[in-house]
Design a protein around this motif. Structure first.
Motif, PDB file in Angstrom:
ATOM      1  N   ALA A   1       0.720  -1.142   0.022  1.00 21.26           N
ATOM      2  CA  ALA A   1      -0.004  -0.045   0.002  1.00 21.26           C
ATOM      3  C   ALA A   1       0.756   1.175  -0.066  1.00 21.26           C
ATOM      4  CB  ALA A   1      -0.896  -0.091   1.213  1.00 21.26           C
ATOM      5  N   LEU A   2       1.787   1.221   0.649  1.00 22.23           N
ATOM      6  CA  LEU A   2       2.866   2.386   0.726  1.00 22.23           C
ATOM      7  C   LEU A   2       3.421   2.500  -0.620  1.00 22.23           C
ATOM      8  CD1 LEU A   2       4.539   1.924   4.325  1.00 22.23           C
ATOM      9  CD2 LEU A   2       2.764   3.743   3.594  1.00 22.23           C
ATOM     10  N   PHE A   3       4.104   1.411  -1.149  1.00 23.35           N
ATOM     11  CA  PHE A   3       4.502   1.531  -2.444  1.00 23.35           C
ATOM     12  C   PHE A   3       3.436   2.272  -3.463  1.00 23.35           C
ATOM     13  CE2 PHE A   3       4.984  -0.688  -6.537  1.00 23.35           C
ATOM     14  CZ  PHE A   3       6.043  -0.069  -6.980  1.00 23.35           C
ATOM     15  N   ALA A   4       2.480   1.596  -3.558  1.00 23.74           N
ATOM     16  CA  ALA A   4       1.330   2.043  -4.512  1.00 23.74           C
ATOM     17  C   ALA A   4       1.233   3.410  -4.383  1.00 23.74           C
ATOM     18  CB  ALA A   4       0.145   1.022  -4.461  1.00 23.74           C
ATOM     19  N   THR A   5       1.190   4.029  -2.971  1.00 29.56           N
ATOM     20  CA  THR A   5       0.812   5.431  -2.746  1.00 29.56           C
ATOM     21  C   THR A   5       1.822   6.342  -3.328  1.00 29.56           C
ATOM     22  OG1 THR A   5      -0.629   4.701  -0.624  1.00 29.56           O
ATOM     23  CG2 THR A   5       0.435   7.041  -0.743  1.00 29.56           C
ATOM     24  N   MET A   6       3.065   5.982  -3.062  1.00 28.89           N
ATOM     25  CA  MET A   6       4.350   6.552  -3.396  1.00 28.89           C
ATOM     26  C   MET A   6       4.246   6.694  -4.975  1.00 28.89           C
ATOM     27  SD  MET A   6       5.650   7.938  -0.847  1.00 28.89           S
ATOM     28  CE  MET A   6       7.113   8.874  -1.712  1.00 28.89           C
ATOM     29  N   PHE A   7       4.070   5.427  -5.658  1.00 21.74           N
ATOM     30  CA  PHE A   7       4.236   5.345  -7.041  1.00 21.74           C
ATOM     31  C   PHE A   7       2.979   6.268  -7.682  1.00 21.74           C
ATOM     32  CE2 PHE A   7       3.063   3.836 -11.131  1.00 21.74           C
ATOM     33  CZ  PHE A   7       4.269   3.350 -11.484  1.00 21.74           C
ATOM     34  N   ALA A   8       1.760   6.387  -7.022  1.00 25.88           N
ATOM     35  CA  ALA A   8       0.715   7.073  -7.604  1.00 25.88           C
ATOM     36  C   ALA A   8       0.796   8.460  -7.264  1.00 25.88           C
ATOM     37  CB  ALA A   8      -0.623   6.693  -6.956  1.00 25.88           C
ATOM     38  N   THR A   9       1.649   8.910  -6.220  1.00 30.31           N
ATOM     39  CA  THR A   9       1.806  10.239  -5.826  1.00 30.31           C
ATOM     40  C   THR A   9       2.879  10.847  -6.939  1.00 30.31           C
ATOM     41  OG1 THR A   9       1.296   9.901  -3.837  1.00 30.31           O
ATOM     42  CG2 THR A   9       2.507  11.697  -4.081  1.00 30.31           C
ATOM     43  N   VAL A  10       3.911  10.206  -7.108  1.00 27.78           N
ATOM     44  CA  VAL A  10       5.190  10.546  -7.731  1.00 27.78           C
ATOM     45  C   VAL A  10       4.860  10.513  -9.256  1.00 27.78           C
ATOM     46  CG1 VAL A  10       7.733  10.203  -8.301  1.00 27.78           C
ATOM     47  CG2 VAL A  10       6.691  10.042  -5.988  1.00 27.78           C
ATOM     48  N   VAL A  11       4.329   9.452  -9.598  1.00 28.52           N
ATOM     49  CA  VAL A  11       4.205   9.284 -11.195  1.00 28.52           C
ATOM     50  C   VAL A  11       2.885  10.080 -11.681  1.00 28.52           C
ATOM     51  CG1 VAL A  11       3.786   7.763 -13.025  1.00 28.52           C
ATOM     52  CG2 VAL A  11       5.397   7.147 -11.081  1.00 28.52           C
ATOM     53  N   GLY A  12       2.999  11.259 -12.387  1.00 34.44           N
ATOM     54  CA  GLY A  12       2.201  12.007 -12.767  1.00 34.44           C
ATOM     55  C   GLY A  12       2.281  12.449 -14.339  1.00 34.44           C
ATOM     56  N   GLY A  13       1.675  13.419 -14.666  1.00 32.41           N
ATOM     57  CA  GLY A  13       1.932  13.957 -15.909  1.00 32.41           C
ATOM     58  C   GLY A  13       3.391  14.392 -16.297  1.00 32.41           C
ATOM     59  N   ALA A  14       3.999  15.011 -15.129  1.00 30.85           N
ATOM     60  CA  ALA A  14       5.374  15.396 -15.383  1.00 30.85           C
ATOM     61  C   ALA A  14       6.294  14.430 -15.640  1.00 30.85           C
ATOM     62  CB  ALA A  14       5.855  16.141 -14.296  1.00 30.85           C
ATOM     63  N   SER A  15       6.237  13.234 -14.924  1.00 30.38           N
ATOM     64  CA  SER A  15       7.098  12.226 -15.026  1.00 30.38           C
ATOM     65  C   SER A  15       6.859  11.105 -16.361  1.00 30.38           C
ATOM     66  CB  SER A  15       7.143  11.495 -13.859  1.00 30.38           C
ATOM     67  OG  SER A  15       5.772  10.994 -13.267  1.00 30.38           O
ATOM     68  N   THR A  16       5.759  11.488 -16.940  1.00 30.85           N
ATOM     69  CA  THR A  16       5.356  10.535 -17.929  1.00 30.85           C
ATOM     70  C   THR A  16       5.199  11.351 -19.395  1.00 30.85           C
ATOM     71  OG1 THR A  16       2.882  10.786 -17.479  1.00 30.85           O
ATOM     72  CG2 THR A  16       4.105   8.661 -16.643  1.00 30.85           C
ATOM     73  N   ILE A  17       4.458  12.144 -19.522  1.00 28.19           N
ATOM     74  CA  ILE A  17       4.576  12.738 -20.908  1.00 28.19           C
ATOM     75  C   ILE A  17       5.592  13.858 -20.901  1.00 28.19           C
ATOM     76  CG2 ILE A  17       2.922  14.698 -22.044  1.00 28.19           C
ATOM     77  CD1 ILE A  17       0.633  13.212 -20.984  1.00 28.19           C
ATOM     78  N   GLY A  18       5.656  14.705 -19.501  1.00 22.32           N
ATOM     79  CA  GLY A  18       6.614  15.730 -19.632  1.00 22.32           C
ATOM     80  C   GLY A  18       8.176  15.209 -19.759  1.00 22.32           C
ATOM     81  N   ILE A  19       8.537  14.160 -19.225  1.00 17.98           N
ATOM     82  CA  ILE A  19       9.885  13.724 -19.317  1.00 17.98           C
ATOM     83  C   ILE A  19      10.163  13.229 -20.738  1.00 17.98           C
ATOM     84  CG2 ILE A  19      11.275  11.821 -18.690  1.00 17.98           C
ATOM     85  CD1 ILE A  19      10.655  12.065 -15.694  1.00 17.98           C
ATOM     86  N   SER A  20       9.071  12.431 -21.144  1.00 17.56           N
ATOM     87  CA  SER A  20       9.169  11.980 -22.659  1.00 17.56           C
ATOM     88  C   SER A  20       9.266  13.125 -23.502  1.00 17.56           C
ATOM     89  CB  SER A  20       7.764  11.296 -22.985  1.00 17.56           C
ATOM     90  OG  SER A  20       7.711  10.095 -22.276  1.00 17.56           O
ATOM     91  N   GLU A  21       8.627  14.170 -23.261  1.00 19.91           N
ATOM     92  CA  GLU A  21       8.707  15.398 -24.373  1.00 19.91           C
ATOM     93  C   GLU A  21      10.099  15.945 -24.142  1.00 19.91           C
ATOM     94  OE1 GLU A  21       8.968  19.790 -24.865  1.00 19.91           O
ATOM     95  OE2 GLU A  21       8.856  18.866 -22.879  1.00 19.91           O
ATOM     96  N   LYS A  22      10.567  16.159 -23.258  1.00 17.31           N
ATOM     97  CA  LYS A  22      12.156  16.562 -22.897  1.00 17.31           C
ATOM     98  C   LYS A  22      13.243  15.643 -23.423  1.00 17.31           C
ATOM     99  CE  LYS A  22      11.289  20.197 -20.414  1.00 17.31           C
ATOM    100  NZ  LYS A  22      11.749  21.804 -21.206  1.00 17.31           N
ATOM    101  N   VAL A  23      12.981  14.226 -23.181  1.00 17.72           N
ATOM    102  CA  VAL A  23      13.907  13.584 -24.061  1.00 17.72           C
ATOM    103  C   VAL A  23      13.852  13.505 -25.637  1.00 17.72           C
ATOM    104  CG1 VAL A  23      14.209  10.862 -24.453  1.00 17.72           C
ATOM    105  CG2 VAL A  23      13.778  11.581 -22.201  1.00 17.72           C
TER     106      VAL A  23
END
Length: 214
Positions: free
Chosen positions: A46-68
């Motif tokens: 539950a703690l892992f899933a909470t941290m994952f869902a909190t940290v992984v958002g638009g910036a870490s998916t679409i945003g980083i992909s755009e920068k790469v």
């Protein structure tokens, strides 16, 4: 943006399920300690899933992909610095604060342990200042998303999105937030690979990426 009735139904169902899950798992909250830290009985997954869902958002998916795509693969190594920093922080800082953390239910309590009432007050003020801005950005973003995809006004979208979270978070505290984060983790774990697969299929596989990315 015109969306089909199926798309709108999926979004509505997701919002309703999120609210129901938050209210259901938060119904047994009966003390401030339970509200703030879930009585420290949430489980590793539950703690892992909470941290994952909190940290992984638009910036870490679409945003980083755009920068790469624009900057090059070197940006992946730049982003890796954040992960290294968190590992160092975990081992060198929080690893030595175990006894203190077990007795605390907030960052202010931890500061009070080391710096007294002054430290607790400063942490309280700076935390409020930080999260006024952070929450404001999130509310503004969901307002624009609802306006663009669902055809609501910006105000209606912001009130709907923020109100949904406020209801279950106020009702059930950390238990409710953790339960909804586990749900969001499951959605992300399915959606991100599907989107990546669909995107690769649309552009014809890996070769166009290799040729295009600097």
């Amino acid at each position: 943006m015109n969306m089909s009735q199926i798309d709108l139904g999926i979004i509505a169902a997701y919002l309703v399920i999120t609210l129901v899950v938050g209210l259901y798992y938060g119904r047994k909250t009966d003390s401030f300690k339970d509200f703030a830290v879930g009585d420290r009985n949430l489980g590793t997954f539950a703690l892992f899933a909470t941290m994952f869902a909190t940290v992984v958002g638009g910036a870490s998916t679409i945003g980083i992909s755009e920068k790469v795509f624009n900057v090059g693969l070197v940006f992946v190594f730049v982003c890796a610095g954040s992960s290294i920093h968190k590992l160092i922080e975990g081992f060198l800082v929080f690893g030595k604060m175990e006894n203190c953390i077990k007795k605390s239910i907030s960052a202010g309590d931890i500061a009070s342990y080391f710096y007294g009432r002054t430290g607790k007050l400063l942490i309280g003020i700076t935390t409020v200042m930080l999260f006024i801005g952070y929450v404001g950005i999130q509310v503004r973003a969901i307002g624009y998303l609802f306006e663009h995809f669902l055809g609501t006004t910006f105000t209606q979208g912001a009130l709907l999105g923020a109100g949904l979270v406020a209801i279950y978070a106020s009702f059930g505290g950390m238990r409710a937030v953790t339960a909804t984060d586990v749900l969001q983790f499951a959605v992300l774990a399915i959606a991100i690979p599907l989107l990546a697969y669909w995107g690769l299929k649309q552009i014809g596989g890996y070769q166009p990426i290799i040729k295009t990315v600097p």
